[in-house]
Design a protein around this motif. Structure first.
Motif, PDB file in Angstrom:
ATOM      1  N   UNK A  73       0.838  -1.198   0.000  1.00 28.70           N
ATOM      2  CA  UNK A  73       0.000   0.000   0.000  1.00 28.70           C
ATOM      3  C   UNK A  73       0.878   1.254   0.000  1.00 28.70           C
ATOM      4  N   UNK A  74       1.905   1.284   0.863  1.00 23.25           N
ATOM      5  CA  UNK A  74       2.812   2.436   0.905  1.00 23.25           C
ATOM      6  C   UNK A  74       3.566   2.585  -0.422  1.00 23.25           C
ATOM      7  N   UNK A  75       3.940   1.468  -1.008  1.00 22.61           N
ATOM      8  CA  UNK A  75       4.629   1.506  -2.294  1.00 22.61           C
ATOM      9  C   UNK A  75       3.718   2.078  -3.381  1.00 22.61           C
ATOM     10  N   UNK A  76       2.447   1.694  -3.377  1.00 17.39           N
ATOM     11  CA  UNK A  76       1.494   2.214  -4.359  1.00 17.39           C
ATOM     12  C   UNK A  76       1.254   3.703  -4.146  1.00 17.39           C
ATOM     13  N   UNK A  78       3.398   5.847  -2.818  1.00 17.70           N
ATOM     14  CA  UNK A  78       4.621   6.518  -3.255  1.00 17.70           C
ATOM     15  C   UNK A  78       4.663   6.599  -4.779  1.00 17.70           C
ATOM     16  N   UNK A  79       4.270   5.519  -5.440  1.00 16.67           N
ATOM     17  CA  UNK A  79       4.273   5.492  -6.895  1.00 16.67           C
ATOM     18  C   UNK A  79       3.247   6.486  -7.450  1.00 16.67           C
ATOM     19  N   UNK A  80       2.091   6.586  -6.792  1.00 13.69           N
ATOM     20  CA  UNK A  80       1.069   7.531  -7.248  1.00 13.69           C
ATOM     21  C   UNK A  80       1.546   8.968  -7.081  1.00 13.69           C
ATOM     22  N   UNK A  81       2.324   9.251  -6.028  1.00 12.07           N
ATOM     23  CA  UNK A  81       2.861  10.600  -5.840  1.00 12.07           C
ATOM     24  C   UNK A  81       3.933  10.906  -6.879  1.00 12.07           C
ATOM     25  N   UNK A  82       4.788   9.956  -7.174  1.00 11.01           N
ATOM     26  CA  UNK A  82       5.886  10.175  -8.118  1.00 11.01           C
ATOM     27  C   UNK A  82       5.419  10.213  -9.567  1.00 11.01           C
ATOM     28  N   UNK A  83       4.453   9.373  -9.897  1.00 14.69           N
ATOM     29  CA  UNK A  83       3.977   9.237 -11.277  1.00 14.69           C
ATOM     30  C   UNK A  83       2.450   9.310 -11.297  1.00 14.69           C
ATOM     31  N   UNK A  84       1.885  10.502 -11.127  1.00 14.26           N
ATOM     32  CA  UNK A  84       0.419  10.582 -11.114  1.00 14.26           C
ATOM     33  C   UNK A  84      -0.165  10.230 -12.480  1.00 14.26           C
ATOM     34  N   UNK A  85      -1.306   9.602 -12.449  1.00 18.46           N
ATOM     35  CA  UNK A  85      -1.993   9.235 -13.692  1.00 18.46           C
ATOM     36  C   UNK A  85      -2.773  10.431 -14.177  1.00 18.46           C
TER      37      UNK A  85
END
Length: 95
Positions: A73-76, A78-85
């Motif tokens: 969940x934390x990884x997702x 972090x990924x959403x913050x770094x690479x927003x859709x």
């Protein structure tokens, strides 16, 4: 009396003709254990991603499934913050 003899002969014929198939089946199933041991995978190589490391830790019982889910969940997040859709047409803007 004749019926008993005919039934006995037919049963003997069925058993006699199926016996080689039973022996082949037993030989094949006895050899499956050897093939399973030979095909068993060796130790996995080094993990190439954080997800791989987490999966390996769960399998090795180094972390619990709950810890795995929290880490994912934390990884997702972090990924959403770094690479927003990008937003879809018709979506309301955030906030």
């Amino acid at each position: 009396m004749l019926v008993v003899v005919v039934i006995t002969l037919m049963a003997a014929l069925v058993v006699g003709s199926s016996w080689p198939a039973v022996l082949d089946w037993r030989r094949a199933t006895a050899g499956d254990g050897d093939r399973d041991r030979a095909a068993a995978p060796g130790p996995p190589g080094p993990a190439e991603s954080l997800e791989g490391v987490l999966v390996r830790q769960v399998i090795a019982h180094e972390i619990t499934p709950r810890q795995y889910r929290n880490a994912m969940r934390r990884l997702a997040e972090r990924d959403a913050d770094r690479h927003p859709m990008p937003g879809l047409p018709g979506d309301a803007p955030p906030g």
